[in-house]
Design an enzyme around this catalytic site. Structure first.
Site, short mmCIF file in Angstrom:
data_model
loop_
_atom_site.label_atom_id
_atom_site.label_comp_id
_atom_site.label_asym_id
_atom_site.label_seq_id
_atom_site.Cartn_x
_atom_site.Cartn_y
_atom_site.Cartn_z
N SER A 1 0.85 -1.18 0.04
CA SER A 1 0.12 0.10 0.21
C SER A 1 0.79 1.28 0.08
O SER A 1 1.94 1.35 0.12
CB SER A 1 -0.76 0.00 1.31
OG SER A 1 -0.10 0.06 2.34
N LYS A 2 0.09 2.40 -0.19
CA LYS A 2 0.89 3.65 -0.41
C LYS A 2 2.15 3.88 0.29
O LYS A 2 3.00 4.37 0.04
CB LYS A 2 -0.16 4.70 0.05
CG LYS A 2 -0.10 5.81 -0.76
CD LYS A 2 -1.36 6.94 -0.55
CE LYS A 2 -1.34 7.88 -1.52
NZ LYS A 2 -2.66 8.64 -1.65
#
Length: 483
Positions: free
Chosen positions: A259-260
């Site tokens: 994820s980010k």
RNA sequence: GACCCUAUCGUCUAGUGGUUAGGACACCGCCCUUUCACGGCAGUAGCAGGGGUUCGACUCCCCUUAGGGUCGCCA
């Protein structure tokens, strides 16, 4: 249909024949029929990112695979910005994507010509920002309503989904027979227009792929099961869906979803850390695809030749920063000197070093001593910062180890020798140091280490004699004056 | 909960019924070397488990397990 199906192969072969015929036909000045034939057969792929403020490394690889397939087949690479979520999409977010693709060298044949959604574009199927395609979606909704395939429900418009299992022919995964889930069995229909009038992803994605004549949809495996919806939509419009190729995802080293915030998740981090774009491209190719024959590092042109969809692996890959760095190092070592210095100087300026205070020749010579030594430009500040600082920051632990009274006395002797040197150049410096060591009855090592530490503040760095020459007599004598 | 995908050294991968299971990164040892890096040589390490099919399974089939994905008026 099996992986690498006969249909696809035959189809691909026809395209190749058409391409060669096209050449001859055009040369003889009568290729009209062939041209239209080519038009139908020509591969058209697209990368369709949503501007969220960053370009995910997985997204970058999806873009790359699309680009590679287009280049491999002589097809067209389309860039389409899926900015339907007005609340989330900003100009800056779009800039990030376009900048990332340009940095990687993934040029698009059709798509935005500027970062402005309402601005100019290249290609005949624009606009290429979904925010500008509202009219087209309206027409398509009406078409479905007229056919009785869509209906209003609580202010939204829903699509009448096929109740039967749908087979998804996939060039990577093979045939996937998608059954309805328990929830879908309760209500298989899904919203295509929200109650606020905005169309949703599944709908615009299909409409645009249809209107833009996309022939191959290459995207992340996270879209695989939803593809049944897309196929049903294409059929509702009365057309054959494009060919699909769902590529595996890139996971964290521990196997969790990237994820980010995870290390390496954002393409920006590679720019920040000073990777070479060609190294990132090469590394990304190695995730989920292999050039075989035990090859790892290979030029893009070679990859374009070898790349094909049926050979893409079916399982997810984990991101390995070590291997990325290894490739970074390989590419930096082989980079031509001018580009190395240019990118190196950029990185040092970003790190806060005032290079402009120093003569151009000095900067050039200093950076040259780093060539072949570092893996990423981000290391340069720590590696070569001593060239561009008045004060040398010395690690206290290292100082205690190296600057013993004995060592100080030796360095003092060396300093005196350096002071007398007629020419302050590497070869002479080396001679002087070795002569001093001999006089002291020691090897070069015990003299080299404290000298390096005093002049650079670090235990590792560029070639000592060359770095001394570049630093110059004044600075070296000053730094060797240890107290 | 349902549906879908996947499974070779720690990681990325080669391998498509018979191989001493190959390579790369990482790791370890030695050599080279003013440091680091490079380079050279050598090494540790793998077919998730269980059933089949077969003369013979890493390879084909099934099950289990594990990981990932999807089922949204996000994309």
């Amino acid at each position: 249909m099996q992986k690498g199906s006969i249909t696809n192969r035959v189809w691909y072969k026809i395209r190749l024949i058409a391409a060669s015929d096209h050449k001859t036909a055009c040369n003889s000045g009568s290729g009209k029929a062939i041209v239209s034939f080519l038009f139908i057969m020509n591969v058209r792929v697209r990368f369709a990112p949503s501007p969220t403020g960053f370009l995910h490394i997985g997204g970058a690889r999806t873009a790359l695979f699309n680009w590679l397939y287009a280049r491999h087949t002589g097809g067209t690479f389309v860039l389409r910005i899926e900015d339907t979520d007005a609340a989330r999409n900003t100009q800056e977010a779009t800039d990030v994507i376009l900048h990332g693709l340009r940095w990687l060298g993934l040029d698009w044949d059709e798509g935005p010509a500027s970062n402005n959604p309402a601005g100019p574009s290249k290609g005949d199927y624009g606009p290429y920002f979904q925010s500008q395609r509202g009219e087209m979606y309206k027409k398509r909704v009406q078409e479905l309503k007229d056919k009785g395939m869509a209906y209003e429900s609580e202010g939204a418009v829903k699509f009448k989904m096929d109740r039967n299992p749908i087979v998804i022919p996939d060039l990577v995964v093979g045939d996937v027979r998608r059954e309805l889930t328990d929830r879908e069995q309760v209500d298989p229909d899904f919203v295509i227009i929200r109650s606020d009038g905005q169309p949703v992803f599944h709908f615009v994605n299909v409409v645009d792929d249809l209107d833009m004549r996309i022939t191959h949809v290459i995207r992340g495996e996270d879209h695989l099961t939803n593809t049944a919806k897309h196929i049903a939509l294409f059929r509702a419009f009365g057309v054959e869906p494009p060919k699909y190729a769902h590529i595996p995802l890139i996971l964290n080293p521990d196997g969790s979803k990237m994820s980010k915030r995870d290390t390496g998740a954002s393409l920006q981090s590679y720019m920040d850390d000073g990777s070479a774009p060609e190294a990132v491209v090469n590394y990304l190719c190695l995730l989920g695809w292999s050039p075989k024959e035990n090859r790892e590092k290979l030029p893009l042109e070679e990859i374009v030749k070898l790349f094909d969809l049926p050979q893409v692996l079916r399982h997810n890959a984990r991101f390995d920063l070590d291997k990325m760095k290894w490739l970074d190092g390989e590419y930096l070592r082989e980079m031509n000197d001018d580009r190395f210095r240019e990118l190196g100087a950029q990185a040092l300026r970003r790190a806060g070093f005032a290079l402009d205070k120093y003569p151009a020749d000095y900067v050039k010579a200093a950076l040259t001593t780093c060539k072949g030594k570092i893996k990423r430009f981000g290391e340069l500040g720590a590696y070569a910062g001593f060239y561009f600082s008045d004060e040398v920051k010395i690690d206290p632990a290292l100082a205690e180890k190296e600057f013993t009274d004995e060592a100080k006395a030796r360095v003092k002797k060396l300093r005196a020798a350096f002071e007398q040197l007629p020419q302050f150049v590497a070869a002479e410096l080396e001679k002087a140091l070795k002569a001093t060591a001999a006089e002291l009855g020691i090897k070069a090592g015990p003299l080299v280490h404290p000298t390096r530490l005093a002049c650079t503040g670090a235990a590792a760095g560029p070639s000592l004699y060359h770095l001394l020459e570049i630093l110059g007599r004044d600075k070296v004598l000053q730094r060797l004056d240890i107290h």
